[in-house]
Write a protein that holds these residues in place. Sequence first.
Motif, PDB file in Angstrom:
ATOM      1  N   LYS A 116      43.134 -18.562  65.805  1.00  0.00           N
ATOM      2  CA  LYS A 116      42.560 -18.725  67.140  1.00  0.00           C
ATOM      3  C   LYS A 116      41.082 -18.338  67.177  1.00  0.00           C
ATOM      4  N   ASP A 117      40.534 -18.092  66.003  1.00  0.00           N
ATOM      5  CA  ASP A 117      39.160 -17.604  65.875  1.00  0.00           C
ATOM      6  C   ASP A 117      38.166 -18.776  65.930  1.00  0.00           C
ATOM      7  N   VAL A 118      38.012 -19.356  67.125  1.00  0.00           N
ATOM      8  CA  VAL A 118      37.184 -20.564  67.257  1.00  0.00           C
ATOM      9  C   VAL A 118      35.692 -20.271  67.138  1.00  0.00           C
ATOM     10  N   ASP A 119      35.303 -19.006  67.099  1.00  0.00           N
ATOM     11  CA  ASP A 119      33.911 -18.638  66.848  1.00  0.00           C
ATOM     12  C   ASP A 119      33.621 -18.495  65.356  1.00  0.00           C
ATOM     13  N   GLY A 120      34.684 -18.450  64.539  1.00  0.00           N
ATOM     14  CA  GLY A 120      34.498 -18.371  63.092  1.00  0.00           C
ATOM     15  C   GLY A 120      33.951 -17.045  62.597  1.00  0.00           C
ATOM     16  N   PHE A 121      34.245 -15.947  63.312  1.00  0.00           N
ATOM     17  CA  PHE A 121      33.689 -14.643  62.945  1.00  0.00           C
ATOM     18  C   PHE A 121      34.667 -13.758  62.173  1.00  0.00           C
ATOM     19  N   VAL A 126      35.305 -16.410  57.488  1.00  0.00           N
ATOM     20  CA  VAL A 126      34.037 -16.229  56.771  1.00  0.00           C
ATOM     21  C   VAL A 126      34.250 -16.461  55.274  1.00  0.00           C
ATOM     22  N   GLY A 127      35.344 -15.931  54.758  1.00  0.00           N
ATOM     23  CA  GLY A 127      35.662 -16.114  53.345  1.00  0.00           C
ATOM     24  C   GLY A 127      35.942 -17.561  52.985  1.00  0.00           C
ATOM     25  N   ARG A 128      36.650 -18.266  53.860  1.00  0.00           N
ATOM     26  CA  ARG A 128      36.948 -19.679  53.601  1.00  0.00           C
ATOM     27  C   ARG A 128      35.664 -20.511  53.609  1.00  0.00           C
ATOM     28  N   LEU A 129      34.752 -20.182  54.509  1.00  0.00           N
ATOM     29  CA  LEU A 129      33.465 -20.884  54.526  1.00  0.00           C
ATOM     30  C   LEU A 129      32.698 -20.624  53.238  1.00  0.00           C
ATOM     31  N   ALA A 130      32.658 -19.365  52.814  1.00  0.00           N
ATOM     32  CA  ALA A 130      31.907 -18.995  51.611  1.00  0.00           C
ATOM     33  C   ALA A 130      32.442 -19.686  50.357  1.00  0.00           C
ATOM     34  N   THR A 131      33.750 -19.970  50.348  1.00  0.00           N
ATOM     35  CA  THR A 131      34.363 -20.604  49.172  1.00  0.00           C
ATOM     36  C   THR A 131      34.564 -22.106  49.351  1.00  0.00           C
ATOM     37  N   GLY A 132      34.029 -22.658  50.440  1.00  0.00           N
ATOM     38  CA  GLY A 132      34.080 -24.109  50.659  1.00  0.00           C
ATOM     39  C   GLY A 132      35.424 -24.637  51.093  1.00  0.00           C
ATOM     40  N   LEU A 133      36.254 -23.753  51.678  1.00  0.00           N
ATOM     41  CA  LEU A 133      37.566 -24.167  52.156  1.00  0.00           C
ATOM     42  C   LEU A 133      37.535 -24.432  53.661  1.00  0.00           C
ATOM     43  N   MET A 173      24.887 -20.337  58.210  1.00  0.00           N
ATOM     44  CA  MET A 173      24.013 -21.504  58.057  1.00  0.00           C
ATOM     45  C   MET A 173      23.706 -21.737  56.579  1.00  0.00           C
ATOM     46  N   ALA A 174      23.384 -20.663  55.886  1.00  0.00           N
ATOM     47  CA  ALA A 174      23.085 -20.764  54.460  1.00  0.00           C
ATOM     48  C   ALA A 174      24.306 -21.240  53.679  1.00  0.00           C
ATOM     49  N   ALA A 175      25.487 -20.741  54.037  1.00  0.00           N
ATOM     50  CA  ALA A 175      26.713 -21.144  53.345  1.00  0.00           C
ATOM     51  C   ALA A 175      26.998 -22.634  53.543  1.00  0.00           C
ATOM     52  N   LEU A 176      26.819 -23.122  54.757  1.00  0.00           N
ATOM     53  CA  LEU A 176      27.044 -24.547  55.029  1.00  0.00           C
ATOM     54  C   LEU A 176      26.067 -25.419  54.241  1.00  0.00           C
ATOM     55  N   LEU A 177      24.818 -25.004  54.191  1.00  0.00           N
ATOM     56  CA  LEU A 177      23.815 -25.762  53.430  1.00  0.00           C
ATOM     57  C   LEU A 177      24.138 -25.756  51.945  1.00  0.00           C
ATOM     58  N   LEU A 178      24.552 -24.597  51.441  1.00  0.00           N
ATOM     59  CA  LEU A 178      24.931 -24.495  50.031  1.00  0.00           C
ATOM     60  C   LEU A 178      26.135 -25.383  49.731  1.00  0.00           C
TER      61      LEU A 178
END
Length: 290
Positions: A116-121, A126-133, A173-178
Amino acid sequence: MQILDGRALSKKIEEKVSQEVKNLKSTCGCTPGLAVVLVGQDPASAAYVNMKKKACDRAGFYSITHDMPESISQEAIEKTIVMLNNDTNVDGILIQLPLPEHIDTTKLLELVDPAKDVDGFHPFNVGRLATGLDGFVPCTPLGVMELLREYNIDVKGKNCVVVGASNIVGKPMAALLLNANATVEICHIFTDDLKKHTLAADVVLVGVGVINLITEDMVKDNVVIIDIGVSRTPEGKLVGDVDFENVSKKSSYITPSPGGVGPMTIAMLLSNTVKAAKMNAKKLLEKSEA
């Protein structure tokens, strides 16, 4: 120079979300639900929550705001979050930041159900974003990526400089660009000679809340400028972190502020909430069939 029009794109996204809401209602009788936790009387937070509420109404969401006094206890907020985690009518939970100093913000963000974490915090997302999941991504940087996509700006192999290292904007932002195969630098308050970094950038993305931080002499010709910052001048005018009048003369693309990234933040909140509602509907369907 072309303006990256966040207002126009946010309307397109909102229309798409509204159609998805209609589809959900017709196929499973589900209405996406968003709950906002607002603590204190900060005028900017209250205004932002009001804009979110109006956007939810336009999209056909069920929405509720838990408006709490600034003196409220940590325990009381935690009880509210646990209640919302267990509420099947709520697909997304948003804790409006910043919170009063006596509140442990990290503990509250970690208490939110990651689904339910629609803010992604939440650290899980955060971990899934960092690992591209796949997961929930913070709305502002996600909105920036949608803007870049809309205008066919491919960051693959480009030198992208992110100015600002907050958990809400700079780092995701940096993770998404990477993840999009850009070459990424993050600059922050302790960076020595910011100009040296921004001059080499193909894309400059800045979100620190400092008026005219990025000036014409700090960027090269045909640079792409994404201004995420918002500040108010002594005269009451809303402006970004970029000296728009002069930097725009050297830019190939540039976001206005306001009217660039801001509207995209709310649009992506709607999009994330619909995503959560679809996941929730799928879980309920699987339970009923089991």
